[in-house]
Design a protein around this motif. Structure first.
Motif, PDB file in Angstrom:
ATOM      1  N   ILE A  40       0.739  -1.146  -0.056  1.00  0.00           N
ATOM      2  CA  ILE A  40       0.092  -0.109   0.060  1.00  0.00           C
ATOM      3  C   ILE A  40       0.863   1.240  -0.043  1.00  0.00           C
ATOM      4  N   GLN A  41       1.936   1.411   0.763  1.00  0.00           N
ATOM      5  CA  GLN A  41       2.843   2.385   0.791  1.00  0.00           C
ATOM      6  C   GLN A  41       3.581   2.644  -0.452  1.00  0.00           C
ATOM      7  N   GLN A  42       4.042   1.781  -1.240  1.00  0.00           N
ATOM      8  CA  GLN A  42       4.580   1.541  -2.183  1.00  0.00           C
ATOM      9  C   GLN A  42       3.583   2.086  -3.301  1.00  0.00           C
ATOM     10  N   ASN A  43       2.562   1.840  -3.100  1.00  0.00           N
ATOM     11  CA  ASN A  43       1.420   2.608  -4.311  1.00  0.00           C
ATOM     12  C   ASN A  43       0.533   3.486  -4.087  1.00  0.00           C
ATOM     13  N   SER A  44       0.854   4.236  -3.029  1.00  0.00           N
ATOM     14  CA  SER A  44       0.305   5.506  -2.362  1.00  0.00           C
ATOM     15  C   SER A  44       1.233   6.886  -2.800  1.00  0.00           C
ATOM     16  N   ILE A  45       0.269   7.774  -2.792  1.00  0.00           N
ATOM     17  CA  ILE A  45       1.025   9.282  -2.819  1.00  0.00           C
ATOM     18  C   ILE A  45       1.412   9.519  -1.517  1.00  0.00           C
ATOM     19  N   PRO A  46       2.763  10.061  -1.172  1.00  0.00           N
ATOM     20  CA  PRO A  46       3.075  10.357   0.158  1.00  0.00           C
ATOM     21  C   PRO A  46       2.038  11.489   0.835  1.00  0.00           C
ATOM     22  N   HIS A  47       1.672  11.502   2.120  1.00  0.00           N
ATOM     23  CA  HIS A  47       0.925  12.412   2.590  1.00  0.00           C
ATOM     24  C   HIS A  47      -0.449  12.817   1.780  1.00  0.00           C
ATOM     25  N   GLN A  48      -0.920  11.746   1.314  1.00  0.00           N
ATOM     26  CA  GLN A  48      -2.220  11.688   0.707  1.00  0.00           C
ATOM     27  C   GLN A  48      -3.144  10.606   1.519  1.00  0.00           C
ATOM     28  N   THR A  49      -4.216  10.716   1.461  1.00  0.00           N
ATOM     29  CA  THR A  49      -5.264   9.363   1.669  1.00  0.00           C
ATOM     30  C   THR A  49      -5.306   8.487   0.559  1.00  0.00           C
ATOM     31  N   THR A  50      -5.605   7.391   1.013  1.00  0.00           N
ATOM     32  CA  THR A  50      -5.350   6.114   0.032  1.00  0.00           C
ATOM     33  C   THR A  50      -6.752   5.142   0.460  1.00  0.00           C
ATOM     34  N   LEU A  51      -7.483   5.061  -0.517  1.00  0.00           N
ATOM     35  CA  LEU A  51      -8.305   4.077  -0.414  1.00  0.00           C
ATOM     36  C   LEU A  51      -8.077   2.854  -0.821  1.00  0.00           C
ATOM     37  N   GLN A  81     -16.845  -1.984  -0.430  1.00  0.00           N
ATOM     38  CA  GLN A  81     -16.364  -1.256   0.989  1.00  0.00           C
ATOM     39  C   GLN A  81     -14.623  -1.475   1.133  1.00  0.00           C
ATOM     40  N   GLY A  82     -13.989  -0.550   1.833  1.00  0.00           N
ATOM     41  CA  GLY A  82     -12.835  -0.868   1.696  1.00  0.00           C
ATOM     42  C   GLY A  82     -11.899  -0.191   3.209  1.00  0.00           C
ATOM     43  N   LEU A  83     -10.713   0.108   3.269  1.00  0.00           N
ATOM     44  CA  LEU A  83     -10.062   0.776   4.209  1.00  0.00           C
ATOM     45  C   LEU A  83      -9.648   2.205   3.862  1.00  0.00           C
ATOM     46  N   ILE A  84      -9.616   2.978   4.726  1.00  0.00           N
ATOM     47  CA  ILE A  84      -9.043   4.533   4.383  1.00  0.00           C
ATOM     48  C   ILE A  84      -7.668   4.268   4.889  1.00  0.00           C
ATOM     49  N   LEU A  85      -6.716   4.694   4.445  1.00  0.00           N
ATOM     50  CA  LEU A  85      -5.157   4.900   5.164  1.00  0.00           C
ATOM     51  C   LEU A  85      -4.795   5.990   4.796  1.00  0.00           C
ATOM     52  N   ASN A  86      -4.083   6.918   5.616  1.00  0.00           N
ATOM     53  CA  ASN A  86      -3.747   8.056   5.613  1.00  0.00           C
ATOM     54  C   ASN A  86      -2.166   8.301   6.045  1.00  0.00           C
ATOM     55  N   ASN A  87      -1.274   8.639   5.368  1.00  0.00           N
ATOM     56  CA  ASN A  87       0.254   8.450   5.297  1.00  0.00           C
ATOM     57  C   ASN A  87       0.549   7.033   5.668  1.00  0.00           C
ATOM     58  N   GLY A  88      -0.015   6.038   5.189  1.00  0.00           N
ATOM     59  CA  GLY A  88       0.330   4.690   5.192  1.00  0.00           C
ATOM     60  C   GLY A  88      -0.253   4.119   6.457  1.00  0.00           C
ATOM     61  N   LYS A  89      -1.104   4.809   7.490  1.00  0.00           N
ATOM     62  CA  LYS A  89      -1.514   4.198   8.575  1.00  0.00           C
ATOM     63  C   LYS A  89      -3.103   4.218   8.521  1.00  0.00           C
ATOM     64  N   LEU A  90      -3.566   3.066   9.082  1.00  0.00           N
ATOM     65  CA  LEU A  90      -4.931   2.643   8.899  1.00  0.00           C
ATOM     66  C   LEU A  90      -5.835   4.051   9.530  1.00  0.00           C
ATOM     67  N   TYR A  91      -6.656   4.525   8.811  1.00  0.00           N
ATOM     68  CA  TYR A  91      -7.618   5.577   9.353  1.00  0.00           C
ATOM     69  C   TYR A  91      -9.049   5.238   9.847  1.00  0.00           C
TER      70      TYR A  91
END
Length: 94
Positions: A40-51, A81-91
């Motif tokens: 997830i971290q490798q496929n996310s934009i830093p300091h952004q929210t990831t679904l 349905q999924g999970l929201i991660l903010n800066n790589g941490k489960l939100y």
């Protein structure tokens, strides 16, 4: 497909109870957490929210490895349905 023969709910229940399952060991929950978090971290934009939206069982297993959250049979993950991660941490859950 022997792994899924008992059904998704039973597979999940056994994983949460710490039983070993064909294909992956419940004792390696930290490895599952690490691998998915790294992906997830490798496929996310830093300091952004990831679904993180994927197969419901994978979401349930990952959510459990994050904070021991247990989905119940009557309160299972909804379609898309999924999970929201903010800066790589489960939100939160979507």
């Amino acid at each position: 497909m022997r792994f899924l023969k008992p059904g998704l709910q039973e597979v999940y229940k056994q994983f949460v109870q710490g039983k070993n399952l064909p294909g992956f060991s419940s004792k390696k929950k930290k490895k599952l957490y690490h691998n998915l978090t790294t992906f997830i971290q490798q496929n996310s934009i830093p300091h952004q929210t990831t679904l993180f939206i994927t197969h419901d069982l994978l979401i349930a297993l990952y959510h459990f490895t994050c904070n021991q959250f247990v989905y119940e049979e009557g309160k299972w993950i909804n379609f898309l349905q999924g999970l929201i991660l903010n800066n790589g941490k489960l939100y939160n859950k979507v």
